[in-house]
Design a protein around this motif. Structure first.
Motif, short mmCIF file in Angstrom:
data_model
loop_
_atom_site.label_atom_id
_atom_site.label_comp_id
_atom_site.label_asym_id
_atom_site.label_seq_id
_atom_site.Cartn_x
_atom_site.Cartn_y
_atom_site.Cartn_z
N GLU A 161 2.53 -38.40 59.70
CA GLU A 161 1.11 -38.87 61.14
C GLU A 161 1.58 -37.85 62.53
O GLU A 161 0.78 -37.63 62.73
CB GLU A 161 0.53 -40.30 61.60
N ARG A 162 2.78 -37.83 62.24
CA ARG A 162 3.23 -36.99 63.13
C ARG A 162 3.32 -35.27 63.46
O ARG A 162 3.45 -34.31 64.31
CB ARG A 162 4.96 -37.24 63.54
N ARG A 208 9.31 -45.08 52.59
CA ARG A 208 7.24 -45.11 52.53
C ARG A 208 6.68 -45.80 54.03
O ARG A 208 6.13 -44.86 54.37
CB ARG A 208 6.50 -45.72 51.54
N ARG A 209 7.68 -46.54 54.97
CA ARG A 209 6.83 -46.78 56.04
C ARG A 209 7.31 -45.57 56.95
O ARG A 209 6.49 -44.93 57.49
CB ARG A 209 7.43 -47.81 56.50
N CYS A 210 8.12 -45.17 56.98
CA CYS A 210 8.51 -43.98 57.88
C CYS A 210 8.80 -42.75 57.25
O CYS A 210 8.02 -41.57 58.19
CB CYS A 210 10.06 -43.97 57.80
N VAL A 211 8.00 -42.43 56.25
CA VAL A 211 7.37 -40.74 55.36
C VAL A 211 6.06 -41.03 56.12
O VAL A 211 5.71 -39.61 56.75
CB VAL A 211 7.76 -40.89 54.90
N ASP A 212 5.16 -42.01 56.23
CA ASP A 212 3.84 -42.02 56.49
C ASP A 212 3.96 -41.78 58.26
O ASP A 212 2.71 -41.03 58.38
CB ASP A 212 3.49 -43.42 56.48
N ALA A 213 4.66 -42.21 58.89
CA ALA A 213 4.67 -41.79 60.59
C ALA A 213 5.23 -40.84 60.02
O ALA A 213 5.20 -39.87 61.17
CB ALA A 213 6.40 -42.90 60.70
N LEU A 214 5.76 -39.98 59.14
CA LEU A 214 6.79 -39.15 60.40
C LEU A 214 5.51 -37.67 59.31
O LEU A 214 4.66 -36.42 59.98
CB LEU A 214 7.63 -38.58 58.99
#
Length: 504
Positions: A77-78, A69-75
């Protein structure tokens, strides 16, 4: 069956030579190896220790969903593409698919020459599970990913397997998504939470310069470049939508990914699922839990979603189960994890009950699997005269214990008492009898898993495999090719199985 069986080279169903038991010349794959190759073995305590997160996740909770979930949020946002989808405009295309590749030793590199032959002209490749063994470390991508596939001219996409998650997926995200984020797990809670906090293997540092140099050196051509939207993704074409999901360490899909899966599965367009964990394997149904309710297989079976196939890695051999869905479709459930890592035995697969045995397919054949294992145990235990079974003897023993018609017919008498005993010791079940469910894990699965992981080898026949998938507007064709390690089979790899699926 493969059309090539009638006009092309032999395969394991037609002869022992087709299975690779009699190599006329060595394979050229040795020329592809790095100067120094560390023999990879699951018998080494250090390798097992590096994989300890699997046990910790099973006992104390899998943190993959929270990290994802943390990684998907970062992706997002990018600016990741909407619905994590890559769009391709061509209605007719081809791709290669192989799973569980990255041990970095001879068994992985032996797959490369036949792969390049059979996958010639494909538009992209997919790796389904476990790109890097044993623990997904970023610094192992040069020799276990970039170098082996340097001559494959098209993009490569991947779905992660449990071993890619043992470094928190950091190496995978950096290579395939160009993302470097905090991959530390959330704090465990409970009276024994100090155990995973103390023992959990955290990801190491990522040397971006080293990875960039490896990419430029080995896969730097413009046609080889791609950045996939995330650890799960969809490739949408006018004819077919390919959906890849990330099953973490223990196989559970988080709520957010579950919602996404249902959204991208909607509509009548034909779909193919690629997953790190197969939904049918070893004669058992493993539907894949989704957090919050439901399963992956419920999504696949829903008539409104129009799935035609589901292909998973994780288990290192080839299996195919054609199951009627009840609405006129036949869904092809495929295991395709034979892309390079140690071979999971097929002789331990019971007589199938989820489909009729005569439509079930596996590679290697159960008799070849038993013969290969018997030779290994004979050598290790220094009892070759007792353990070693020829392919014919092993096939007879499998036929006797399972009561099935063997894939390669022999006109042989009943197996000897020794052959039957060796078959029993090495895990061939009797008939279709199964132990009670409460006993299956400790009594049956774990010993078989140990037998497979400890039984790794680096000389032909390897019994590895990969798929070529060809798509037109009206049909999807899946072919399974063997990678034996024999030079005879590199330019004309044996086709072990084939199925054509109508899309209209």
């Amino acid at each position: 069956m493969c059309a090539e069986e009638n006009s092309g080279p032999d395969n394991s169903r037609t002869s022992e030579a087709g299975a690779g038991w009699a190599c006329q010349k060595p394979g050229t794959f040795n020329d592809l190896l790095p100067e120094r190759v560390t023999d990879f073995s699951w018998r080494r305590p250090r390798v097992l220790w590096r994989s300890r997160n699997d046990v910790l996740a099973s006992l104390f909770g899998d943190p993959s969903n929270a990290i994802r979930r943390r990684c998907v949020d970062a992706l997002r946002e990018r600016g990741a593409p909407a619905a994590f989808t890559v769009h391709r405009s061509e209605p007719e295309f081809s791709f290669a698919l192989l799973g569980d590749t990255g041990e970095g030793d001879r068994s992985q590199y032996a797959v490369v020459p036949p792969l390049l032959q059979a996958a010639a002209g494909t538009d992209f490749m997919i790796i389904a599970s476990d790109v890097i063994y044993p623990a997904g470390d970023a610094d192992e991508y040069p020799d276990k990913f970039f170098r082996p596939y340097k001559d494959y001219p098209a993009p490569i996409y991947a779905v992660p397997g449990n071993h890619d998650w043992y470094d928190g997926l950091r190496g995978f995200l950096h290579v395939f998504c160009e993302l470097d984020v905090d991959c530390s797990p959330p704090p465990w809670r409970g009276p024994l939470s100090f155990v995973p906090r103390l023992l959990w293997r955290h990801p190491g540092d990522v040397d971006s310069h080293m990875l960039g140099e490896a990419r430029r050196r080995h896969r730097g051509a413009p046609g080889q470049q791609s950045v996939q939207p995330g650890p799960y993704w969809a490739i949408d074409t006018p004819s077919l939508r390919i959906i890849g999901i990330d099953t973490g360490i223990t196989g559970t899909v988080d709520r957010g990914q579950g919602r996404w899966l249902r959204e991208v599965s909607a509509g009548p367009k034909p779909k193919l699922l690629v997953t790190g964990k197969p939904l049918y394997v070893d004669g058992e149904h493993r539907p894949g839990k989704i957090q919050g309710g439901g399963t992956v297989d419920e999504v696949v079976r829903d008539p409104a979603h129009n799935y035609v196939a589901a292909i998973g890695g994780d288990i290192h051999n080839y299996q195919r189960y054609p199951l009627a869905a009840g609405d006129g479709r036949t869904i092809q459930y495929v295991v395709a994890g034979g892309g390079g890592a140690f071979m999971h035995a097929t002789h331990t697969i019971p007589r199938t009950r989820v489909v009729e045995e005569d439509v079930f397919r596996c590679y290697p054949l159960r008799g070849d699997s038993l013969s290969r294992y018997s030779r290994l145990y004979g050598r290790w235990l220094r009892l070759p005269r007792f353990f070693e079974l020829t392919p014919e003897e092993a096939t007879a023993a499998v036929r006797h214990r399972l009561g099935i018609r063997p894939g390669r017919g022999y006109k042989s008498p009943e197996p000897s008492f020794r052959a039957r005993l060796v078959a029993s010791l090495l895990g061939v079940p009797r008939g279709d009898r199964r132990r009670p469910r409460m006993l299956r894990v400790p009594v049956r699965k774990l010993p078989q898993r140990f037998r497979s992981e400890l039984a790794d080898w680096d000389d032909p026949p390897f019994f590895k495999s990969f798929l070529r998938v060809d798509v037109t507007e009206s049909r999807l064709r899946i072919r399974c090719y063997a990678a034996t390690g024999c030079g005879d089979h590199e330019k004309a790899p044996p086709c072990e199985d084939e199925v054509t699926i109508p899309l209209r």
